[in-house]
Design a protein around this motif. Structure first.
Motif, PDB file in Angstrom:
ATOM      1  N   LEU A   1      40.370  38.488  62.085  1.00 30.39           N
ATOM      2  CA  LEU A   1      41.588  39.271  62.264  1.00 30.39           C
ATOM      3  C   LEU A   1      42.761  38.397  62.690  1.00 30.39           C
ATOM      4  CD1 LEU A   1      39.894  42.125  64.344  1.00 30.39           C
ATOM      5  CD2 LEU A   1      40.322  42.133  61.872  1.00 30.39           C
ATOM      6  N   ASN A   2      43.949  38.961  62.673  1.00 32.62           N
ATOM      7  CA  ASN A   2      45.128  38.307  63.223  1.00 32.62           C
ATOM      8  C   ASN A   2      45.340  38.769  64.664  1.00 32.62           C
ATOM      9  OD1 ASN A   2      45.815  36.807  61.000  1.00 32.62           O
ATOM     10  ND2 ASN A   2      47.367  38.219  60.249  1.00 32.62           N
ATOM     11  N   ILE A   3      45.673  37.833  65.519  1.00 31.33           N
ATOM     12  CA  ILE A   3      46.006  38.143  66.905  1.00 31.33           C
ATOM     13  C   ILE A   3      47.482  37.809  67.095  1.00 31.33           C
ATOM     14  CG2 ILE A   3      45.571  37.619  69.335  1.00 31.33           C
ATOM     15  CD1 ILE A   3      42.740  36.675  68.429  1.00 31.33           C
ATOM     16  N   SER A   4      48.263  38.784  67.501  1.00 29.83           N
ATOM     17  CA  SER A   4      49.693  38.546  67.680  1.00 29.83           C
ATOM     18  C   SER A   4      50.143  39.107  69.027  1.00 29.83           C
ATOM     19  CB  SER A   4      50.503  39.182  66.550  1.00 29.83           C
ATOM     20  OG  SER A   4      50.402  40.592  66.593  1.00 29.83           O
ATOM     21  N   GLU A   5      51.395  38.774  69.391  1.00 34.47           N
ATOM     22  CA  GLU A   5      51.926  39.225  70.676  1.00 34.47           C
ATOM     23  C   GLU A   5      53.285  39.884  70.497  1.00 34.47           C
ATOM     24  OE1 GLU A   5      51.291  36.675  74.220  1.00 34.47           O
ATOM     25  OE2 GLU A   5      50.790  35.138  72.735  1.00 34.47           O
ATOM     26  N   GLY A   6      53.594  40.785  71.428  1.00 37.30           N
ATOM     27  CA  GLY A   6      54.896  41.417  71.518  1.00 37.30           C
ATOM     28  C   GLY A   6      55.288  41.520  72.978  1.00 37.30           C
ATOM     29  N   ARG A   7      56.174  42.433  73.288  1.00 41.68           N
ATOM     30  CA  ARG A   7      56.638  42.580  74.673  1.00 41.68           C
ATOM     31  C   ARG A   7      55.530  43.156  75.548  1.00 41.68           C
ATOM     32  NH1 ARG A   7      62.822  44.816  74.688  1.00 41.68           N
ATOM     33  NH2 ARG A   7      62.364  44.924  76.908  1.00 41.68           N
ATOM     34  N   GLN A   8      54.950  42.292  76.399  1.00 39.39           N
ATOM     35  CA  GLN A   8      53.907  42.701  77.336  1.00 39.39           C
ATOM     36  C   GLN A   8      52.684  43.306  76.621  1.00 39.39           C
ATOM     37  OE1 GLN A   8      54.628  42.421  81.057  1.00 39.39           O
ATOM     38  NE2 GLN A   8      56.001  41.027  80.000  1.00 39.39           N
ATOM     39  N   LEU A   9      52.337  42.746  75.475  1.00 40.38           N
ATOM     40  CA  LEU A   9      51.189  43.259  74.745  1.00 40.38           C
ATOM     41  C   LEU A   9      50.572  42.181  73.868  1.00 40.38           C
ATOM     42  CD1 LEU A   9      51.944  43.797  71.464  1.00 40.38           C
ATOM     43  CD2 LEU A   9      53.313  45.595  72.494  1.00 40.38           C
ATOM     44  N   VAL A  10      49.294  42.395  73.562  1.00 47.77           N
ATOM     45  CA  VAL A  10      48.563  41.574  72.595  1.00 47.77           C
ATOM     46  C   VAL A  10      47.959  42.529  71.576  1.00 47.77           C
ATOM     47  CG1 VAL A  10      46.691  39.926  72.233  1.00 47.77           C
ATOM     48  CG2 VAL A  10      48.047  39.822  74.341  1.00 47.77           C
ATOM     49  N   GLU A  11      47.946  42.112  70.313  1.00 49.89           N
ATOM     50  CA  GLU A  11      47.555  43.053  69.268  1.00 49.89           C
ATOM     51  C   GLU A  11      46.605  42.428  68.259  1.00 49.89           C
ATOM     52  OE1 GLU A  11      49.954  46.695  67.605  1.00 49.89           O
ATOM     53  OE2 GLU A  11      50.951  44.817  67.117  1.00 49.89           O
ATOM     54  N   LEU A  12      45.650  43.246  67.833  1.00 51.20           N
ATOM     55  CA  LEU A  12      44.747  42.881  66.741  1.00 51.20           C
ATOM     56  C   LEU A  12      45.251  43.525  65.460  1.00 51.20           C
ATOM     57  CD1 LEU A  12      41.222  43.410  68.358  1.00 51.20           C
ATOM     58  CD2 LEU A  12      42.205  41.227  67.646  1.00 51.20           C
ATOM     59  N   LYS A  13      45.367  42.735  64.380  1.00 53.33           N
ATOM     60  CA  LYS A  13      45.874  43.246  63.115  1.00 53.33           C
ATOM     61  C   LYS A  13      44.981  42.773  61.968  1.00 53.33           C
ATOM     62  CE  LYS A  13      50.734  42.562  64.470  1.00 53.33           C
ATOM     63  NZ  LYS A  13      51.967  41.820  64.084  1.00 53.33           N
TER      64      LYS A  13
END
Length: 266
Positions: A167-179
């Motif tokens: 998967l892709n692991i990305s970041e945003g404002r105060q978060l981490v996300e699996l895509k």
């Protein structure tokens, strides 16, 4: 380096006076104040009314969000907009929901991994919020104690999980996300919207590092003579100052976005 929008409104009259202009905007932190939890975020009645007016004046108003498309529509509460959710992996237009053709095969592993995280070691950390968005899975750490190093612990856990290698692991404002590992970001989706709808002029508004791709794509397409565009960054203390150099203009918060929309309409 971007310039303060309200010192340069003359430059945007070419957009204001042309009904072919399209407005494309992020939601959280752009037309809605950042909230402690995703469900507490709110698009005000004044902002909703302004979006309706812009939709009537211009060729398109589109919303691109990391939220699901259905959640984005529910939150914004304005019919007739183009809603793009999960970072461009799904569209909602005229009540019809469509997904990127390649995402379905990754949804089971994302759900499985998300559930494992929710029940695993990091779940004992106070303040974490686990959000299943259908296509993507997000771990919010805004409410966690910074001294617990939530970002580092979340990333370490994800990078140590064999399933996450798919998967892709990305970041945003105060978060981490699996895509899903699909080449899809706000830049590619902005390009697709411009091409599909034959847009000639566009204003893009965003507030996060994920909006950099859209800022850069708009700049590239303008340099190629394919579009007249302006990008507007909504400043906050949560994003690196380097983001500022990639947008055309900046404003200081959601209130100034509403003020700009009022100027565009009048």
């Amino acid at each position: 380096m971007s310039r303060y929008l309200f010192d340069n409104l003359e430059d945007l009259k070419i957009f204001k006076n042309d009904p072919k202009t399209a407005i494309v905007t992020d939601i959280d932190g752009t037309i809605s104040e950042i909230a402690p939890t995703p469900e507490k975020a709110l698009v005000t009645k004044a902002m909703q009314n302004m979006l309706v007016k812009l939709k009537e004046k211009f060729s398109m108003v589109a919303v691109i969000s990391g939220r699901s498309a259905l959640n984005a529509r529910e939150m914004v509460g304005v019919e007739g907009l183009l809603y793009v959710g999960n970072h461009g992996m799904e569209f909602l237009k005229d009540g019809k929901l469509s997904k990127h053709p390649d995402v379905e095969k990754y949804i089971p592993v994302i759900k499985k991994t998300g559930q494992k995280l929710k029940n695993g070691d990091i779940s004992s950390m106070k303040g974490l919020i686990f959000e299943d968005k259908g296509i993507c899975y997000t771990i919010h750490y805004r409410l966690s104690n910074p001294s617990d190093n939530p970002r580092e612990k979340i990333l370490k856990t994800l990078h140590g999980d064999p399933e996450c290698k798919k998967l892709n692991i990305s970041e945003g404002r105060q978060l981490v996300e699996l895509k899903p590992p699909i080449s899809c970001d706000k830049g590619t989706i902005l390009h697709d919207i411009i091409e599909e709808y034959g847009l000639e002029k566009i204003i893009y508004l965003g507030d996060d590092i994920t909006d950099l791709d859209a800022f850069d794509k708009l700049k590239q397409m303008q340099n190629e003579g394919k579009i007249r565009g302006s990008s507007i960054l909504v400043l906050s203390s949560e994003i690196p100052s380097t983001v500022k150099k990639d947008s055309t203009y900046f404003v200081n918060g959601v209130d100034e976005v509403l003020k700009f929309f009022q100027w565009l309409f009048n």
